[in-house]
Design a protein around this motif. Structure first.
Motif, mmCIF file in Angstrom:
data_model
loop_
_atom_site.group_PDB
_atom_site.id
_atom_site.type_symbol
_atom_site.label_atom_id
_atom_site.label_comp_id
_atom_site.label_asym_id
_atom_site.label_seq_id
_atom_site.Cartn_x
_atom_site.Cartn_y
_atom_site.Cartn_z
ATOM 1 N N UNK A 40 0.742 -1.137 0.002
ATOM 2 C CA UNK A 40 -0.015 0.067 -0.054
ATOM 3 C C UNK A 40 0.845 1.347 -0.122
ATOM 4 N N UNK A 41 0.845 2.167 -1.077
ATOM 5 C CA UNK A 41 1.514 3.320 -1.204
ATOM 6 C C UNK A 41 1.170 4.361 0.025
ATOM 7 N N UNK A 42 2.226 5.168 0.384
ATOM 8 C CA UNK A 42 1.963 5.879 1.247
ATOM 9 C C UNK A 42 0.634 7.107 0.871
ATOM 10 N N UNK A 43 0.568 7.382 -0.461
ATOM 11 C CA UNK A 43 -0.877 8.253 -0.794
ATOM 12 C C UNK A 43 -2.073 7.564 -0.510
ATOM 13 N N UNK A 44 -1.912 6.403 -0.460
ATOM 14 C CA UNK A 44 -3.170 5.437 -0.653
ATOM 15 C C UNK A 44 -3.941 4.952 0.853
ATOM 16 N N UNK A 45 -2.846 5.182 1.893
ATOM 17 C CA UNK A 45 -3.198 4.695 3.131
ATOM 18 C C UNK A 45 -4.303 5.379 3.827
ATOM 19 N N UNK A 46 -4.713 6.569 3.686
ATOM 20 C CA UNK A 46 -5.931 7.612 4.149
ATOM 21 C C UNK A 46 -7.226 6.906 3.530
ATOM 22 N N UNK A 47 -7.146 6.181 2.480
ATOM 23 C CA UNK A 47 -8.303 5.754 1.671
ATOM 24 C C UNK A 47 -8.459 4.092 1.988
ATOM 25 N N UNK A 48 -7.158 3.349 2.383
ATOM 26 C CA UNK A 48 -7.255 2.206 2.888
ATOM 27 C C UNK A 48 -7.923 1.642 3.929
ATOM 28 N N UNK A 49 -8.956 0.926 3.561
ATOM 29 C CA UNK A 49 -9.978 0.452 4.954
ATOM 30 C C UNK A 49 -9.272 -0.665 5.334
ATOM 31 N N UNK A 50 -9.386 -0.899 6.738
ATOM 32 C CA UNK A 50 -8.940 -2.107 7.272
ATOM 33 C C UNK A 50 -10.236 -2.748 8.121
ATOM 34 N N UNK A 51 -10.218 -3.941 8.138
ATOM 35 C CA UNK A 51 -11.543 -4.543 8.878
ATOM 36 C C UNK A 51 -11.055 -5.828 9.685
ATOM 37 N N UNK A 52 -11.858 -6.195 10.320
ATOM 38 C CA UNK A 52 -11.685 -7.463 11.319
ATOM 39 C C UNK A 52 -10.886 -8.505 10.635
ATOM 40 N N UNK A 53 -9.752 -9.230 11.236
ATOM 41 C CA UNK A 53 -9.156 -10.274 10.697
ATOM 42 C C UNK A 53 -8.114 -9.852 9.659
ATOM 43 N N UNK A 54 -7.944 -8.491 9.131
ATOM 44 C CA UNK A 54 -6.923 -8.233 8.323
ATOM 45 C C UNK A 54 -5.541 -8.457 8.677
ATOM 46 N N UNK A 55 -4.480 -8.570 7.828
ATOM 47 C CA UNK A 55 -3.046 -8.573 8.471
ATOM 48 C C UNK A 55 -2.472 -7.467 7.660
ATOM 49 N N UNK A 56 -1.741 -6.699 8.674
ATOM 50 C CA UNK A 56 -1.016 -5.463 8.246
ATOM 51 C C UNK A 56 0.422 -5.807 8.602
ATOM 52 N N UNK A 57 1.335 -5.569 7.533
ATOM 53 C CA UNK A 57 2.704 -5.533 7.701
ATOM 54 C C UNK A 57 3.256 -4.110 7.765
ATOM 55 N N UNK A 58 3.974 -3.521 8.675
ATOM 56 C CA UNK A 58 4.682 -2.387 8.883
ATOM 57 C C UNK A 58 6.103 -2.504 8.965
ATOM 58 N N UNK A 59 6.907 -2.065 7.823
ATOM 59 C CA UNK A 59 8.241 -1.959 8.015
ATOM 60 C C UNK A 59 8.960 -0.793 7.809
ATOM 61 N N UNK A 60 9.926 -0.523 8.932
ATOM 62 C CA UNK A 60 10.946 0.395 9.022
ATOM 63 C C UNK A 60 12.097 0.315 8.473
ATOM 64 N N UNK A 61 12.766 1.269 7.495
ATOM 65 C CA UNK A 61 13.885 1.181 6.772
ATOM 66 C C UNK A 61 15.272 1.028 7.983
ATOM 67 N N UNK A 62 16.209 0.153 7.283
ATOM 68 C CA UNK A 62 17.400 0.231 8.194
ATOM 69 C C UNK A 62 18.464 0.800 7.532
ATOM 70 N N UNK A 63 19.425 1.095 8.383
ATOM 71 C CA UNK A 63 20.751 1.536 7.715
ATOM 72 C C UNK A 63 21.747 0.522 8.034
ATOM 73 N N UNK A 64 22.816 0.669 7.377
ATOM 74 C CA UNK A 64 24.011 -0.496 7.739
ATOM 75 C C UNK A 64 23.982 -1.338 6.731
ATOM 76 N N UNK A 65 24.995 -2.472 6.697
ATOM 77 C CA UNK A 65 25.394 -3.174 6.194
ATOM 78 C C UNK A 65 26.215 -4.415 6.402
#
Length: 65
Positions: A40-65
């Motif tokens: 889900x693009x950042x620009x679509x998050x406000x319009x993206x509905x969530x409902x009971x039982x949905x699975x959401x993944x939230x990933x933060x960028x990492x630095x380093x290597x």
């Protein structure tokens, strides 16, 4: 409602992906999101509905290597 966030079941009040990020104290500009395995693009998050039982993944960028 109960949803899964990053593999953990949570009780949340949010009804959109943007509201969920706010509720969970994520910086919306610095994460990637997916709903039920679909990116889900950042620009679509406000319009993206969530409902009971949905699975959401939230990933933060990492630095380093």
């Amino acid at each position: 409602m109960k949803i899964e966030v990053n593999g953990k079941t949570l009780e949340v009040a949010a009804t959109t992906l943007a509201a969920l990020l706010n509720e969970l104290d994520y910086d919306e500009g610095h994460v990637a999101t997916a709903l039920n395995r679909g990116f889900v693009r950042k620009t679509q998050r406000a319009q993206t509905k969530i409902k009971e039982g949905d699975a959401v993944e939230i990933v933060s960028p990492r630095q380093g290597g």
